[in-house]
Design a protein around this motif. Structure first.
Motif, short mmCIF file in Angstrom:
data_model
loop_
_atom_site.label_atom_id
_atom_site.label_comp_id
_atom_site.label_asym_id
_atom_site.label_seq_id
_atom_site.Cartn_x
_atom_site.Cartn_y
_atom_site.Cartn_z
N THR A 104 0.83 -1.21 0.00
CA THR A 104 0.00 0.00 0.00
C THR A 104 0.87 1.25 0.00
O THR A 104 0.61 2.19 -0.76
CB THR A 104 -0.95 0.00 1.21
N GLU A 105 1.89 1.26 0.82
CA GLU A 105 2.82 2.40 0.85
C GLU A 105 3.44 2.61 -0.52
O GLU A 105 3.55 3.74 -1.00
CB GLU A 105 3.91 2.14 1.90
N GLY A 106 3.83 1.51 -1.17
CA GLY A 106 4.39 1.60 -2.51
C GLY A 106 3.40 2.14 -3.52
O GLY A 106 3.73 2.99 -4.35
N LEU A 107 2.16 1.65 -3.46
CA LEU A 107 1.13 2.12 -4.38
C LEU A 107 0.90 3.63 -4.22
O LEU A 107 0.85 4.36 -5.22
CB LEU A 107 -0.18 1.36 -4.14
N LEU A 108 0.76 4.09 -3.00
CA LEU A 108 0.52 5.51 -2.77
C LEU A 108 1.68 6.36 -3.28
O LEU A 108 1.47 7.43 -3.86
CB LEU A 108 0.25 5.77 -1.29
N ALA A 109 2.90 5.88 -3.09
CA ALA A 109 4.08 6.60 -3.60
C ALA A 109 4.09 6.62 -5.12
O ALA A 109 4.40 7.65 -5.74
CB ALA A 109 5.35 5.97 -3.06
#
Length: 173
Positions: A104-109
């Motif tokens: 999720t952190e990667g997707l948002l970034a």
């Protein structure tokens, strides 16, 4: 003008994807469709094929069920990308037993770093009964958290019910 990030939320078969597609089309910009569905049977193949036919040839389609980094990196500044959908993306990661927080952190970034404007479609799954099994409850909770994180980052958030858009945040172009 469509903002950098728009978030379109709704229940299954609510009209959210059609609404999101129209938002993208109305920009007049080159459009890219990032598809997260995986095809495991003939029924799903028929559904994917029908969606491709319905969209027509004016969309560049990228199939990316889990790893969206290359897809987002390929977006040009003048393009508008439609990610359909965050729910399938999350489901794919959960079935692969991935680290959901890290993904999720990667997707948002990746959304934030994308050169073009982004429209994300997702399902609202928290309005029904409490699921009867642990996996379904974990999915519901993870989807709710993902939706909240995308909505917090979005400049426009729209909840679609029965094909009718209800603006939750921002303003429709």
């Amino acid at each position: 003008m469509l903002p950098k990030l728009s978030f379109i939320l709704g229940g299954a078969a609510s009209g959210k994807s059609a609404f999101a597609e129209q938002l993208v089309i109305q920009t007049g910009a080159p459009r890219v469709y990032i598809a997260t569905a995986q095809v495991f049977d003939a029924e799903m193949r028929a559904k994917v094929d029908a969606h491709l036919t319905m969209r027509g040839t004016d969309w560049r389609t990228i199939e990316a069920p889990t790893d969206l980094s290359d897809a987002f990196a390929s977006i040009n500044q003048d393009e508008v990308v439609l990610l359909d959908c965050a729910t399938m993306w999350l489901s794919n990661h959960m079935m692969a037993e991935a680290d959901i927080a890290a993904e999720t952190e990667g997707l948002l970034a990746q959304i934030n770093d994308c050169s073009g404007r982004v429209v994300v479609v997702s399902n609202e799954v928290g309005m029904g009964i409490v699921p009867d099994n642990a996996l379904a409850r974990r999915f519901r909770d993870a989807q709710g958290k993902l939706n909240q994180q995308i909505a917090a980052q979005a400049e426009l958030a729209v909840f679609v019910v029965a094909g009718l858009p209800n603006v939750l945040k921002g303003q429709l172009p």
